[in-house]
Design a protein around this motif. Structure first.
Motif, mmCIF file in Angstrom:
data_model
loop_
_atom_site.group_PDB
_atom_site.id
_atom_site.type_symbol
_atom_site.label_atom_id
_atom_site.label_comp_id
_atom_site.label_asym_id
_atom_site.label_seq_id
_atom_site.Cartn_x
_atom_site.Cartn_y
_atom_site.Cartn_z
ATOM 1 N N GLU A 6 0.824 -9.117 -15.349
ATOM 2 C CA GLU A 6 1.253 -8.459 -14.207
ATOM 3 C C GLU A 6 2.470 -7.821 -14.175
ATOM 4 O OE1 GLU A 6 0.139 -10.265 -10.444
ATOM 5 O OE2 GLU A 6 -1.816 -10.621 -11.439
ATOM 6 N N GLU A 62 5.600 -4.864 -6.436
ATOM 7 C CA GLU A 62 4.356 -5.163 -5.830
ATOM 8 C C GLU A 62 4.307 -4.197 -4.893
ATOM 9 O OE1 GLU A 62 4.536 -9.343 -5.390
ATOM 10 O OE2 GLU A 62 3.554 -9.764 -7.339
ATOM 11 N N TYR A 64 5.546 -1.262 -3.979
ATOM 12 C CA TYR A 64 5.158 0.052 -4.525
ATOM 13 C C TYR A 64 3.865 0.158 -5.079
ATOM 14 C CZ TYR A 64 10.325 1.178 -4.980
ATOM 15 O OH TYR A 64 11.624 1.277 -4.866
ATOM 16 N N GLU A 65 3.122 -0.786 -5.869
ATOM 17 C CA GLU A 65 1.662 -0.803 -6.267
ATOM 18 C C GLU A 65 0.908 -0.917 -4.829
ATOM 19 O OE1 GLU A 65 -1.921 -0.688 -8.063
ATOM 20 O OE2 GLU A 65 0.158 -0.089 -8.418
ATOM 21 N N ASP A 66 1.201 -1.704 -3.695
ATOM 22 C CA ASP A 66 0.338 -1.696 -2.573
ATOM 23 C C ASP A 66 0.110 -0.436 -2.029
ATOM 24 O OD1 ASP A 66 0.148 -4.417 -3.062
ATOM 25 O OD2 ASP A 66 1.591 -5.049 -1.581
ATOM 26 N N ARG A 67 1.477 0.235 -1.952
ATOM 27 C CA ARG A 67 1.327 1.624 -1.441
ATOM 28 C C ARG A 67 0.800 2.842 -2.304
ATOM 29 N NH1 ARG A 67 7.336 1.562 -0.101
ATOM 30 N NH2 ARG A 67 7.520 -0.507 0.616
ATOM 31 N N HIS A 69 -0.915 2.316 -5.603
ATOM 32 C CA HIS A 69 -2.205 2.189 -6.269
ATOM 33 C C HIS A 69 -2.324 2.624 -7.792
ATOM 34 C CE1 HIS A 69 -3.557 0.532 -2.514
ATOM 35 N NE2 HIS A 69 -3.191 1.765 -2.139
ATOM 36 N N ARG A 72 -4.021 0.133 -10.370
ATOM 37 C CA ARG A 72 -5.328 0.040 -9.937
ATOM 38 C C ARG A 72 -6.063 1.310 -10.274
ATOM 39 N NH1 ARG A 72 -6.760 -0.822 -3.861
ATOM 40 N NH2 ARG A 72 -6.473 1.347 -3.755
ATOM 41 N N ARG A 73 -5.339 2.476 -10.326
ATOM 42 C CA ARG A 73 -5.911 3.791 -10.743
ATOM 43 C C ARG A 73 -6.142 4.000 -12.024
ATOM 44 N NH1 ARG A 73 -2.718 7.287 -6.790
ATOM 45 N NH2 ARG A 73 -4.082 7.175 -4.685
ATOM 46 N N GLU A 75 -6.278 1.306 -14.129
ATOM 47 C CA GLU A 75 -7.464 0.459 -14.695
ATOM 48 C C GLU A 75 -8.755 0.864 -14.322
ATOM 49 O OE1 GLU A 75 -6.962 -2.194 -16.550
ATOM 50 O OE2 GLU A 75 -4.841 -2.296 -16.298
#
Length: 115
Positions: A6, A62, A64-67, A69, A72-73, A75
């Motif tokens: 991660e 994290e 940055y990823e929360d905002r 994504h 997630r995109r 994957e």
């Protein structure tokens, strides 16, 4: 192990948004698997300072990823490309061989770009 993967993904996507000093410390911990003591000694800071910096960096990545994504995109696109490749290789479908070959080529290129 899952946490390291991660952290690696977060760094791959958002690492350039960290300062140079943060990147050096984070890479030493995550990619080079150095201990906090080793990193502290190399950088002239305390072990607690290294721990705090890594934790702050992880929280920043994290957020940055929360905002955004992006992971997630990534994957989701990868999963769809794999499904498309699998479908194009399924000879039980009513798809002609030429179309199947084109789909397999396109999905293969997408997967190759993502990896």
């Amino acid at each position: 192990m899952k946490k390291i993967v991660e952290q690696g993904l977060l760094y791959d996507f958002y690492g350039e948004l960290l300062t140079e000093h943060q990147r050096e410390i984070y890479e030493a911990a995550v990619y080079n698997d150095m201990s906090l003591t080793e990193i502290a000694d190399e950088n002239g800071i305390s072990k607690q300072g290294v721990h705090d910096l890594i934790k702050r960096c992880t929280n920043t990545l994290e957020s940055y990823e929360d905002r955004l994504h992006m992971i997630r995109r990534f994957e989701a696109i990868k999963a769809q490309a794999v499904a498309l490749e699998k479908l194009s290789g399924d000879s039980g479908t009513n798809m002609d061989a030429e179309l199947r070959a084109k789909l397999k080529g396109i999905s293969g290129k997408i997967i190759e770009e993502l990896i």
